[in-house]
Design an enzyme around this catalytic site. Structure first.
Site, mmCIF file in Angstrom:
data_model
loop_
_atom_site.group_PDB
_atom_site.id
_atom_site.type_symbol
_atom_site.label_atom_id
_atom_site.label_comp_id
_atom_site.label_asym_id
_atom_site.label_seq_id
_atom_site.Cartn_x
_atom_site.Cartn_y
_atom_site.Cartn_z
ATOM 1 N N THR A 199 0.822 -1.225 0.000
ATOM 2 C CA THR A 199 0.000 0.000 0.000
ATOM 3 C C THR A 199 0.852 1.269 0.000
ATOM 4 O OG1 THR A 199 -0.273 0.131 2.422
ATOM 5 C CG2 THR A 199 -1.897 -1.178 1.196
ATOM 6 N N GLU A 246 -2.786 5.313 -1.006
ATOM 7 C CA GLU A 246 -4.222 5.014 -0.959
ATOM 8 C C GLU A 246 -4.424 3.570 -0.486
ATOM 9 O OE1 GLU A 246 -5.201 8.810 -1.595
ATOM 10 O OE2 GLU A 246 -6.435 7.140 -0.919
ATOM 11 N N HIS A 247 -4.144 3.378 0.814
ATOM 12 C CA HIS A 247 -4.157 2.035 1.404
ATOM 13 C C HIS A 247 -5.423 1.261 1.037
ATOM 14 C CE1 HIS A 247 -0.794 3.210 4.061
ATOM 15 N NE2 HIS A 247 -1.460 4.313 4.315
ATOM 16 N N ASP A 248 -6.576 1.863 1.270
ATOM 17 C CA ASP A 248 -7.825 1.098 1.188
ATOM 18 C C ASP A 248 -8.294 0.855 -0.237
ATOM 19 O OD1 ASP A 248 -9.196 2.466 4.282
ATOM 20 O OD2 ASP A 248 -7.751 0.866 3.881
#
Ligand code: RIB
Ligand code: CA
Length: 310
Positions: A193, A238-240
Site C-alpha cells: 500500500t 491510498e491504502h484502502d
C-alpha cells in the site's frame, strides 16, 4: 461479463472514502453491501460517513450496516490526527437520505454471503472486528465467503509501531480469528500500500475535476497530506483502494503465498502480522497470499478515471 460481488467493511476514514468512491466505478466489480466498524473514527462516524459517501457516489441503493463499536479485547484508539474528529478530515458532505439499516454488520454479511452461494468477495479496509464476530456467531460463513481481500498488516514494518499496521494493531485478536478461520486471504499490507500512491500530479489532476467526489478528496486529505510531508512519503498512499483495485484487476499486483498469523500478546510486537514468506520454517497452514507489489501508474490511473466520472 459477470461482475464480482464485493462487500466493503470500513472504518470510513479519508482513504476508505477514496476506496469506496473508486469501487463504485470499477467495471469488473459490483458493491453489494457495506458495513461500518470502529477504527479510524468511532463507529457512529464510520457508519454515517459510509452512508454519506455511498450517497455522494450516487448509490443510495447500496445498503450500509452498522457494526462493532470497539475491538474484541483492546480499548479503541481512534486516529483524529490523520482522519479528523469526524473521520473525513473535517470535510462536510450532504447526509444520505437512504433508510437507516439496523441489522448488524455480521448478520447482514452472513445473509449476503449465503445468498451469493460462495461468490462473495469481502474487502475489509478497517479493523477486522466485524469479520471476526461474523465468523464466531456464524461459523459456516467460512463456506460462503470466497476470499477476504484485506487492507492490513505488513510483512515488514508498521505505521503504528515499528512492526504493526493500524488495522491489525487496533484489533489483533479479531485479525487472529480471521486468519485462523481458513477463509482464503489476500493481504494488502503496507508492503504494497505504501507503493500504491497518488503523486502530486495525480492529486492535482483529481482536484482539477471540480466535481463532488474530487471536492471531498480536496477537503478531506489535508491532514494525511501534512502527515506525508512530515514522514517524507513519496506520495499519498491510498491504502484502502488496494484490496478493492486488486479485486477488480489482480493482474496489476504481485504476491506470494504464505502463512500469516498475528502476535496478540507482545508488549513490543502486538499487532504484528507474522509471515513465513522469508523463513525456512513454513507454517503448516498457508492459505494466504501477501501482496507485495503494484503497477503504481495503472493503480493511480484507475482512481483518477473513477473520480473523473463523477
Ligand atoms: O494503516 C492504514 C489503514 O488504517 C487504512 O485502512 C486506514 O484507513 C486506516 O484504517
Ligand atoms: Ca480504513
Amino acid at each position: 461479463m459477470k461482475k464480482i460481488p464485493v462487500w466493503i467493511d470500513t472504518d470510513t476514514g479519508v482513504d476508505d472514502a477514496v476506496g469506496i468512491l473508486t469501487a463504485l466505478k470499477l467495471e469488473p466489480i459490483e458493491v453489494v453491501g457495506v458495513s461500518a466498524v470502529a477504527g479510524n473514527t468511532y463507529q457512529n462516524n464510520a457508519f454515517r460517513n459510509a452512508r454519506d459517501v455511498i450517497s455522494l457516489g450516487g448509490r443510495e441503493d447500496i445498503r450500509v450496516y452498522p457494526g462493532a463499536e470497539r475491538p474484541l479485547v483492546k480499548k479503541l484508539k481512534v486516529a483524529p490526527h490523520v482522519h479528523g474528529d469526524n473521520g473525513l478530515g473535517e470535510a462536510e458532505i450532504p447526509r444520505s437520505k437512504a433508510p437507516i439499516e439496523t441489522t448488524k454488520a455480521w448478520d447482514a454479511l452472513y445473509e449476503k454471503a449465503k445468498e451469493l452461494k460462495g461468490e462473495l468477495v469481502v474487502c475489509p479496509v478497517g479493523p477486522l472486528t466485524n469479520i471476526a464476530i461474523a465468523i464466531t456467531l456464524h461459523p459456516d460463513i467460512v463456506d460462503y465467503i470466497k476470499v477476504l481481500n484485506i487492507m492490513g498488516g505488513a510483512a515488514i514494518g508498521g505505521n503504528v509501531t515499528p512492526c504493526a499496521e493500524f488495522n491489525i494493531f487496533t484489533d489483533p485478536h479479531a485479525a487472529q480469528t480471521v486468519l485462523k478461520s481458513g477463509i482464503p486471504v489476500n493481504m494488502c499490507g503496507l508492503d504494497v500500500t505504501l507503493k500504491a500512491f497518488l503523486d502530486d500530479d495525480d492529486i492535482a489532476e483529481i482536484i482539477s475535476y471540480g466535481n463532488k467526489a474530487s471536492d471531498l478528496f480536496r477537503d478531506s486529505n489535508h491532514m494525511i497530506y501534512e502527515a506525508r510531508e512530515r514522514v517524507h512519503e513519496s506520495g499519498l498512499a491510498e491504502h484502502d483502494s488496494c484490496p478493492i483495485i486488486f479485486t477488480a484487476y489482480p493482474e496489476l499486483f504481485e504476491g506470494q503465498k504464505c502463512g500469516i498469523y498475528v502476535e496478540t500478546q507482545g508488549t513490543i510486537t502486538q499487532g504484528k502480522t507474522v509471515t513465513d514468506l522469508w523463513s525456512d520454517y513454513k507454517f503448516p497452514d498457508r492459505h494466504c497470499t501477501f501482496i507485495l507489489d503494484v503497477n503504481q501508474p495503472e493503480f493511480a490511473k484507475l482512481i483518477k478515471t473513477a473520480y473523473k466520472s463523477y
